[in-house]
Design a protein around this motif. Structure first.
Motif, PDB file in Angstrom:
ATOM      1  N   ILE A 166     -24.755  42.743   6.605  1.00 48.65           N
ATOM      2  CA  ILE A 166     -23.626  43.359   7.293  1.00 48.65           C
ATOM      3  C   ILE A 166     -22.594  42.264   7.537  1.00 48.65           C
ATOM      4  O   ILE A 166     -22.922  41.192   8.046  1.00 48.65           O
ATOM      5  N   GLN A 170     -26.890  43.897  14.633  1.00 50.10           N
ATOM      6  CA  GLN A 170     -26.789  44.643  13.390  1.00 50.10           C
ATOM      7  C   GLN A 170     -27.013  46.146  13.598  1.00 50.10           C
ATOM      8  O   GLN A 170     -26.262  46.978  13.078  1.00 50.10           O
ATOM      9  N   ARG A 230     -29.112  49.882   8.661  1.00 48.14           N
ATOM     10  CA  ARG A 230     -28.425  51.059   8.104  1.00 48.14           C
ATOM     11  C   ARG A 230     -29.159  52.351   8.458  1.00 48.14           C
ATOM     12  O   ARG A 230     -28.564  53.428   8.525  1.00 48.14           O
ATOM     13  N   TYR A 233     -27.665  54.505  11.282  1.00 48.15           N
ATOM     14  CA  TYR A 233     -26.474  55.259  10.864  1.00 48.15           C
ATOM     15  C   TYR A 233     -26.887  56.523  10.110  1.00 48.15           C
ATOM     16  O   TYR A 233     -26.405  57.623  10.398  1.00 48.15           O
ATOM     17  N   ASP A 234     -27.782  56.367   9.137  1.00 49.82           N
ATOM     18  CA  ASP A 234     -28.213  57.506   8.340  1.00 49.82           C
ATOM     19  C   ASP A 234     -28.895  58.568   9.198  1.00 49.82           C
ATOM     20  O   ASP A 234     -28.684  59.766   9.015  1.00 49.82           O
ATOM     21  N   ARG A 260     -20.595  52.501  14.092  1.00 48.19           N
ATOM     22  CA  ARG A 260     -19.969  53.109  12.919  1.00 48.19           C
ATOM     23  C   ARG A 260     -20.244  54.613  12.885  1.00 48.19           C
ATOM     24  O   ARG A 260     -19.370  55.407  12.527  1.00 48.19           O
ATOM     25  N   ARG A 283     -24.556  48.287   2.712  1.00 44.77           N
ATOM     26  CA  ARG A 283     -23.617  49.239   3.288  1.00 44.77           C
ATOM     27  C   ARG A 283     -23.127  50.215   2.228  1.00 44.77           C
ATOM     28  O   ARG A 283     -22.127  50.897   2.416  1.00 44.77           O
ATOM     29  N   GLU A 320     -24.144  49.391  13.332  1.00 44.19           N
ATOM     30  CA  GLU A 320     -24.302  50.631  12.560  1.00 44.19           C
ATOM     31  C   GLU A 320     -24.200  51.865  13.453  1.00 44.19           C
ATOM     32  O   GLU A 320     -23.679  52.904  13.040  1.00 44.19           O
TER      33      GLU A 320
END
Length: 511
Positions: free
Chosen positions: A38, A442, A394, A397-398, A449, A21, A446
């Motif tokens: 996470i 998971q 992740r 999210y990116d 978020r 993270r 993300e």
């Protein structure tokens, strides 16, 4: 290398790794994450908006069967799977899940999972058997009943016009490198809008247009298995033109229509922090992620090439920039995993090399192709699913935050996202696919978020509703929330399906 071999050779390197993270954007690039779990508390705290649409995604050839019923024409996937040696286990989509006949029970199952949006595709040769001419009304009637059944179940019908099953007659005319297909496709889109646009308001012209162009005409991996980079570039340009023409055609036929996309995307991380690798990662992003998006939003192609864009090889004509421009109402894309990218622009290009993964990449000397000149690898720093794809939550999210920034906070829909595991019913008749549940927990944490950080994500479509035909892998991979027994056609909701239903009802992951 196929995905199963990829799993075997990579498993040792992948063991035990999870997600970090502690990464961030820097000057438009994504820094490589460091493995790390996470926190469970983050998953428990994840929340989704009250209006969020929880959905599922399917595709016509992968689910319907009935390959030659009610006037349907031959598709290039029909021809491909009927040719010995093309698909693992000599599998075909001739029957698959038999959803052409069993769709009422499948939609009832989707309703029981609290699904509010269902992304499906229409088979072009079921509507126009040869890709041109008057519509086959039996095909229209089938999809009309399908849509009515979705609406009666309280599910938004979300239509992909084309999910790879090109009428074979149009492939015989040259396929997507033939610019004429843009006009044929626009006619087809207009037919769909005329007959179904009173009830379908959410449309996307193509599923994964980059894959249509590259995997079919450059990599030689999918039908028609050509290996011509010129054909690949011409196909890409035709698809971009067809995307815009279909947008205009469906809206002309149906004022209610909103048009978005179903692009394949993977966050691109540079292999090193060198300027060359960072530039290569940008080229990957511009070609694989936003090539068709940039074309339709701005009427131009992004800088995906080393040197000048090969417009002549693409068949670009004066005025095409105006034809390309047809801004989307929202942006949709898939998420499965990431790519680690390195520069190959200084090497001597040579054709050939290995291919692996869902979005097949070349590892030939000098890079994937003579124009983009990068290598894009499927990394194994994180653990792998049984389909051989690295688990890297992740990445969503990116990817979501990058598209949000680059396109000024558009509405976003995740059009496909899921994982392949082969769990089957136990003695009690349950399918305890806990690894799939963990994958979703998971990834969705993300995504939550990204939403809390300002991304306007309004829907998530799990791939897929039920186990189906998985293209070149046949029936050796299972992505469904529902287990399909392909002999009896019995459906069994997996534990992941029951879990997803609770998430859809509560908008939280701890259920």
């Amino acid at each position: 290398m196929n995905r199963r071999d990829f799993v075997t050779t990579s498993l040792a390197a992948a063991a035990g790794a999870a997600l970090s993270r502690n990464t961030s954007f820097a000057a438009g690039q994504i820094a490589a994450p460091v493995p790390g779990a996470i926190a469970e508390s983050v998953i428990k705290q994840a929340r989704f908006p009250e209006s969020f649409l929880w959905g599922t995604a399917t595709a016509s050839y992968q689910n319907e069967g009935a390959w030659n019923e009610d006037g349907k024409g031959e598709s290039l996937w029909d021809r491909f799977t009927h040719t010995p040696g093309k698909v693992r286990g000599a599998a075909t989509g001739d029957v698959s899940c038999d959803q052409y006949h069993l769709y009422p029970q499948d939609i009832a199952l989707a309703k029981s999972l609290n699904i509010k949006s269902h992304r499906f595709s229409i088979s072009w040769p079921r509507i126009q058997p040869t890709g041109i001419g008057a519509p086959n009304m039996k095909g229209i009637d089938h999809y009309s009943r399908f849509v009515d059944t979705l609406l009666a179940a309280g599910i938004r019908p979300w239509c992909t016009m084309y999910h790879w099953d090109l009428p074979q007659a149009l492939e015989d005319k040259g396929g997507w490198p033939n610019r004429d297909l843009a006009g044929y496709f626009a006619d087809y889109a207009g037919i769909l809008g005329k007959h179904l646009g009173d009830r379908i308001t959410t449309w996307a012209p193509f599923n994964m247009p980059w894959a249509i162009a590259f995997m079919s005409y450059a990599a030689g991996a999918f039908p028609p298995q050509r290996t011509s980079f010129t054909d690949y570039l011409k196909a890409a340009h035709t698809l971009a033109l067809a995307q815009a023409e279909a947008n205009r055609a469906v809206k002309a036929a149906s004022p209610k229509a909103t048009v978005g996309s179903a692009y394949e995307m993977a966050p691109s991380y540079p292999k090193t922090n060198s300027p060359e690798d960072r530039a290569a990662a940008d080229r990957y992003h511009n070609m694989n992620n936003v090539f068709f998006l940039e074309a339709t939003m701005k009427g131009r192609y992004p800088n995906a090439f080393v040197g000048e864009p090969p417009l002549q090889q693409m068949g670009f004509k004066p005025g095409d920039e105006k034809l390309l421009l047809a801004p989307l109402d929202w942006i949709g894309f898939h998420f499965y995993g990431r790519r680690v990218v390195s520069d190959a622009s200084k090497e001597v290009f040579a054709t050939g090399g290995a291919f692996s993964g869902t979005e097949i990449e070349s590892n030939s000397p000098g890079g994937r192709d003579p124009y983009t000149r990068f290598r894009a690898g499927m990394p194994t720093e994180g653990p792998l699913t049984e389909s051989g794809i690295e688990i890297w939550p992740r990445g969503i999210y990116d990817l979501v935050t990058r598209i949000t920034k680059e396109y000024d906070h558009p509405f976003i829909e995740i059009t496909e996202s899921g994982c392949g595991y082969l769990d089957s019913p136990n003695e009690q008749g349950r399918v305890p696919d806990t690894r799939r549940i963990d994958w979703y927990r998971q990834v969705l944490a993300e995504l939550a978020r990204a939403i809390s950080d300002g991304a306007k994500v309004r829907a998530y479509h799990a791939w897929t509703l039920l186990d189906n035909f998985q293209w070149g892998e046949g029936y050796t991979e299972r992505y469904g929330l529902i287990y399909t027994d392909f002999r009896s056609q019995k459906r069994t909701i997996k534990d992941s399906g029951h879990w997803y239903a609770k998430v859809a009802a509560s908008n939280r992951l701890e259920v």
